[in-house]
Structures are given as C-alpha cells and as structure tokens.
Design a protein around this motif. Structure first.
Motif, PDB file in Angstrom:
ATOM      1  N   VAL A   1       1.085  -2.311   4.850  1.00  0.00           N
ATOM      2  CA  VAL A   1      -0.017  -3.194   4.466  1.00  0.00           C
ATOM      3  C   VAL A   1       0.313  -3.751   3.088  1.00  0.00           C
ATOM      4  O   VAL A   1       0.611  -2.997   2.159  1.00  0.00           O
TER       5      VAL A   1
ATOM      6  N   VAL B   1      -8.103  -2.279   4.749  1.00  0.00           N
ATOM      7  CA  VAL B   1      -6.984  -1.334   4.825  1.00  0.00           C
ATOM      8  C   VAL B   1      -7.270  -0.252   5.852  1.00  0.00           C
ATOM      9  O   VAL B   1      -6.408   0.085   6.688  1.00  0.00           O
TER      10      VAL B   1
ATOM     11  N   ARG C   1      -7.818   7.022  -0.749  1.00  0.00           N
ATOM     12  CA  ARG C   1      -8.606   5.862  -0.356  1.00  0.00           C
ATOM     13  C   ARG C   1      -9.996   5.934  -0.991  1.00  0.00           C
ATOM     14  O   ARG C   1     -10.649   6.985  -0.940  1.00  0.00           O
TER      15      ARG C   1
ATOM     16  N   TYR D   1      -7.412  -9.527   7.052  1.00  0.00           N
ATOM     17  CA  TYR D   1      -6.014  -9.139   7.151  1.00  0.00           C
ATOM     18  C   TYR D   1      -5.472  -9.702   8.449  1.00  0.00           C
ATOM     19  O   TYR D   1      -6.201  -9.857   9.436  1.00  0.00           O
TER      20      TYR D   1
ATOM     21  N   LEU E   1       0.832  -1.198   0.000  1.00  0.00           N
ATOM     22  CA  LEU E   1       0.000   0.000   0.000  1.00  0.00           C
ATOM     23  C   LEU E   1       0.868   1.249   0.000  1.00  0.00           C
ATOM     24  O   LEU E   1       1.785   1.382   0.816  1.00  0.00           O
TER      25      LEU E   1
END
Length: 275
Positions: free
Chosen positions: A237, A226, A109, A194, A103
C-alpha cells in the motif's frame, strides 16, 4: 528502496490508467494516457522499460496533449527515471516533488474513527465525497481554511460534479476503487480513495474540507482505506504526499518515505495533484 519494489510500482503506474478506462498512446520512451469519458484527467509518463527521453520526445507529447485539449502533465518517479526532469523543465513545465511513501507492514494501526465509513456506489453522500478533495486541493496545505459546509454544498451542486460522481460510482461498483469518508452531522468533512491492481493499492485523493482541518480526519480516512485494502489482500500500500507536512501525518498511519514522485504541469493547467 530496492529496484524490485520500484519496478513493481512502475508496473502499477502503467496498469492503473488502462484498467481505469484510459487510452494509451505510444511515443517511444513515453506513454500518454488519455481518459475516455468522465473523471480525473490522466498524464504522460515513462514507458515501461524506457531508459531515456530527450526534449523532442517531450515536445511530441505536449503537442499531442494540446491537440487533444487535455491536461499537459507528466508524472514519474525520480529515482526510476531521473533522465526525464531535464527535458520536461526545458519544455517550460513546472516540476513539483512529492514524498512517495509505502506502508510498513509491522507499523501499529490507529484505532478506527467512529465518524469514518466506506461508501458504496449508490451512497447518497458520494456526490459530496468526490467534491471535498476538489475543495481541499484548491486550498493546499494543512492549515485551517475558509471553505466549509456552505462552500461544499455550492460546489457539489455544480452539474459538472455529476460526471465525476458517475465515474467514481462505476469504479466502486466494479471494484476498481474504494472510498472512505468522515461524516459529522450529515456533512462529509474528509474523503479519500484507494485503487487496487493485483496486490498493490495506491491511496489517492485524500482531502479534508479546509474548515475542518486539524481534527485528525484525513488520518482517520487513510487508516480506514488501509484497513480495507489489507483485508482485501493488498500486500503493498503506497501513496504520494502533497508535501513534507502532509507526509508527517501519513507517517502516523504507518507510512514511510521511500522515493520521490514528480509531477510536472504547464502553468496554465493549474496546480499539482496528490494525496
């Protein structure tokens, strides 16, 4: 990508199976992780600091995997351990390459999706949530597929899914994973997780019910994961995309390709894993 970053990833890859309940068996330049209990099976990978393995090392690991009756698989980063591919292919395993993406902190975003939310350990949708990626990976790619709500209900009713649900519920309760889903009319259409270790988090297992593809749901789930990871203190990430087409979707969530994740499996053990 800098060697320091790749070294951090190697530390993550070595740590996450251990905190996830796997037993680590030492084979010199290779480490075999064996899951204790229910959940996704683990794999063998280069030991931390190793700089070479030969055909005999790979064969020793394969023999142990056959003895344990576990998935015969190796996972590693091509740029970090370029020496492993030759011995693995010589052993007859198929090697699949996947874009390894990180990321970009400054990337914009995507807005939150109204149908996407995080799940808790006791959420009644958890059983369906762990089933959706199984159906998605059984029909890989980004094209719309046949499996829809009816197939999801049938697959989720399989008693074997309960063990997977229980394993994920325990991980959710302990903070070792987080899961997000896209839900419409009470049906889970996309799901993903995640797994954090320190300030590093890997997005994994993102999948969309094949009949619900091309609606932006995988991207929405990824964006929710995220956002949650960053809110909980993650500084790095990353994820492994299934292929270049999937990587283009993750690029819209702010990820860029930095390396190549390699997964090798025996033909009889099925297809590849990946986000």
């Amino acid at each position: 990508m800098t060697p320091a970053f790749l070294s951090r990833l190697e530390q993550y890859y070595d740590t996450v199976p251990r905190v996830g309940g796997a037993r680590a068996e030492d084979f010199g330049p290779l480490t075999l992780f064996v899951r204790e209990g229910a959940g996704w099976p683990y794999y063998a990978r280069p030991a931390l600091g190793s700089c070479g393995a030969g055909p005999a090392d790979v064969q020793r690991v394969l023999a142990r995997q056959r003895e344990l009756d576990v998935r015969r698989a190796f996972e590693w980063v091509a740029e970090t351990s370029p020496w492993l591919r030759g011995p693995v292919e010589a052993a007859g395993l198929r090697v699949h390459a996947h874009p390894l993406m990180v990321l970009e902190p400054s990337a914009p975003r995507p807005p939150a999706h109204p149908d996407v939310r995080l799940l808790g350990a006791d959420d009644p949708l958890l059983r369906a949530a762990v089933t959706v990626p199984m159906l998605a990976f059984a029909d890989p790619g980004t094209a719309v597929g046949a499996a829809g709500p009816a197939e999801l209900a049938a697959a989720a009713a399989d008693p074997a899914v309960e063990a997977r649900r229980g394993a994920v519920a325990e991980m959710l309760a302990s903070g070792r994973t987080a899961m997000a889903v896209a839900v419409q009319d009470g049906v889970v259409l996309a799901a993903g997780q995640y797994n954090p270790v320190g300030d590093v988090a890997e997005v994994a297992g993102v999948g969309t019910l094949p009949a619900a593809r091309r609606r932006g749901l995988a991207l929405a789930v990824t964006s929710a994961l995220v956002a949650d990871a960053l809110a909980r203190g993650a500084r790095t990430v990353f994820l492994s995309a299934g292929d270049e087409a999937v990587a283009r979707i993750y690029a819209r969530a702010g990820f860029r390709t930095v390396a190549t994740a390699l997964i090798a499996e025996a033909a009889a053990d099925g297809g590849t894993a990946g986000a």
